[in-house]
Write an enzyme that holds these catalytic residues in place. Structure first.
Site: not given
Length: 621
Positions: A82, A271, A273, A516
């Site tokens: 982008r 983004s 993450c 987890e």
């Protein structure tokens, strides 16, 4: 009224929608394609376009045994992501776009872009791509048409949306969002095409009041697949404000307890993450299951019962490939195994498969994304960091059947999360919806100003993970969140701030993450059900370490306890950056957000003076 003549259209148009026909005729006259084709979304159409693109060298057909019905595209190195600097919100006033968007006068922009569109499709086909956002069975669907000269875009739209004849029939004579896209690479008679046509000059322009998108010069992803960020977030966020719903950059997850009760969670992460990994999580706790409804975008609306319901407007996953593997996201890998993929800018193996960094079993030789020989000794990556896979959701082994339900799913919790090595605890519940809106408005990744080697201003703020996608003034957007809160009252979902990336003083990750993270989701469910208490910290109601289920987990309980701290002195160091950030959003930031900032300062001051215990006795937030 007689139907207009559409230059290049063979036969009759499969619609009587006068507005649509007039618009297509205008665009065809402007862009001058050799022919105009209405897309029907059929397998035959897919195969014909794929065959044409393989012959042109745009696509490589992958090994049918390893990757059935799948293709690899390699873009021009100047067209890989982008382009935020060339993305415009052309609202009628500059204030309508606000400080987080690039604004241009809509009349001036139309005139400027029309000069670029003039003749831009010469030698090419203009595809008319009708599509539906969300389930095609929705009684009140959001519809659109993209006109494009890119076969790659047509194939991608077939994966990412409900595209074709059904969508065209759904539009009927009704309204639709109008998208015009050209790669900006006209062909003169006899001129040889390039593998990835594009133009150095790029525009990705939204006209929010008119529900119109114009994109020029890029063939890549979100710039060209106009149903994605352009429509599903930028235009839809304006529609949502006008109509009383929400268009958000959120995954939608269905979590099922051992007792068989389903909980639905939306999560907004910037983004890098872990959003896609969470969307397709495989819980590690016995008895818990998870299913995915969406990995990127959620449209939220109030149901008849007053609760917020979430729908995924998309029909496919358009995920970042590097780092995706059988450990980080096994369900994404299994989704791709079924075939029907379009890969972009990953590497090609000698046996006709694909590979990217982070994938298991590194080959001795590859053809990299630029078409060159590659070995592990190279000092460059084989795949572009923003390389992608595009694949249908229905192939995902944990796709929830509700992803095709137009009613959507009732939202029990909303998560915000950034990548913070310090300061932000593993999981915290917001005090109320107003506080949650403040948490979202100040969502950030990065280190505090006092962290090792960090400089003031190293926090990267991304409100609700929507910074590049809010289609109007960010202050009005935050006010819309507050208004939703007033309308929803006590039926609103609980909101949580999570941080999978907390590190210890020695730099180690304190929490194992990935599957987890289901243990944190279990605590969130326990809070929803009122089964556990939480401690008041400067950031909200943070989990006690004893209530995080670490049974069978090879993680030191001391690390979990450390990951759940909210050190007031560190939060103090964030305040200057946070204040500057809120000021940068302009005068429309609601007073309630500034009130929450003052409450945060008071909590920090109290905790620094008398310790966290003193927060329990505070009369204010």
């Amino acid at each position: 009224m007689s139907a207009p003549t559409i230059p290049g259209l063979e036969g009759n148009a499969p619609t009587t929608n006068q507005d649509m026909l007039n618009w297509i005729a205008e665009c065809a006259e402007l862009c001058q394609p050799d022919k105009v084709v209405f897309c029907d979304g059929s397998d035959e159409e897919w195969e014909a376009i794929a065959k044409d693109l393989v012959e042109k060298g745009t696509l490589i057909k992958l090994n049918e045994e390893k990757r059935p019905n799948s293709y690899l595209a390699s873009s021009d190195p100047a067209d890989v992501a982008r382009v935020e600097s060339r993305t415009f919100i052309c609202s009628k006033t500059e204030d309508g776009a606000g400080p987080t968007n690039n604004w241009r006068d809509p009349d001036e922009m139309r005139a400027e872009m029309s000069e670029h569109f003039k003749g831009s499709m010469k030698g090419r086909t203009m595809y008319v791509v009708p599509f539906c956002m969300g389930p095609i069975t929705d009684p009140d669907p959001k519809l659109g048409i993209e006109l494009t000269d890119s076969g790659y875009v047509v194939m991608s739209m077939r994966i990412m949306t409900r595209m074709g004849k059904e969508a065209l029939d759904k539009i009927g004579d009704g309204p639709f969002v109008k998208g015009l896209h050209s790669v900006g690479a006209p062909l003169e008679p006899g001129q040889e095409d390039v593998k990835w046509p594009c133009n150095e000059t790029k525009y990705i322009t939204q006209f929010p009041e008119d529900r119109v998108i114009w994109s020029y010069g890029s063939g890549y992803g979100g710039n060209a697949i106009l149903a994605k960020k352009c429509y599903a977030l930028r235009i839809a966020s304006v529609m949502a404000k006008d109509e009383g719903w929400m268009a958000e950059h959120m995954l939608i997850l269905k979590l099922i307890s051992p007792e068989g009760k389903a909980y639905h969670i939306c999560a907004a992460f910037p983004s890098q993450c872990g959003k896609t990994n969470l969307a397709m999580i495989q819980p590690t706790i016995p008895g818990w299951k998870a299913e995915v409804i969406g990995d990127d975008i959620a449209w939220l609306h109030f149901g008849d019962d007053g609760r917020l319901y979430a729908v995924n407007p998309e029909n496919g996953f358009f995920g970042v490939a590097p780092g995706t593997n059988y450990k980080s996201n096994p369900n994404a890998m299994k989704t791709m195994e079924a075939g029907n993929n379009i890969f972009t800018n990953v590497a090609l193996t000698d046996d006709g498969d694909v590979w990217w960094e982070g994938l298991e079993n590194e080959p001795d030789h590859l053809i990299d994304w630029k078409g060159k020989d590659w070995t592990p000794d190279e000092d460059c990556l084989s795949s572009h960091p923003n390389s992608r896979y595009c694949v249908p959701i229905e192939q995902c082994p944990v796709a929830a059947p509700e992803f095709n339900d137009p009613k959507g799913v009732p939202v029990d919790a909303i998560l915000f999360g950034g990548r913070r090595p310090d300061t932000v605890p593993l999981v915290t519940e917001a005090i109320d919806w107003q506080h949650a809106t403040f948490i979202g408005a100040t969502l950030a990744s990065g280190q505090t100003a006092a962290a090792a080697e960090a400089k003031v201003g190293t926090l990267r703020y991304d409100p609700m993970a929507m910074l590049p996608f809010i289609g109007y003034n960010v202050g009005d957007y935050l006010q819309h969140w507050l208004d939703i809160g007033k309308k929803g009252g006590d039926k609103l979902p609980k909101v949580f701030l999570v941080n999978w990336f907390r590190r210890g003083d020695d730099g180690r990750f304190l929490w194992p993450g990935f599957g987890e993270n289901s243990r944190v989701l279990k605590w969130i469910v326990d809070r929803i059900e009122g089964r556990v208490d939480a401690k008041k910290t400067v950031v909200g109601y943070t989990a006690y370490s004893k209530d995080i289920d670490i049974d069978g987990l090879d993680t030191d309980p001391k690390d979990v306890k450390a990951a759940l701290t909210a050190p007031a002195d560190k939060w103090q160091m964030d305040l200057s950056d946070t204040e500057d950030w809120l000021k940068s959003l302009g005068p429309k930031v609601p007073q309630e957000i500034w009130d929450e900032f003052d409450f945060l300062k008071t909590r920090i001051k109290t905790a620094n003076k008398d310790g966290n215990k003193a927060l329990d006795n505070m009369k204010t937030k």
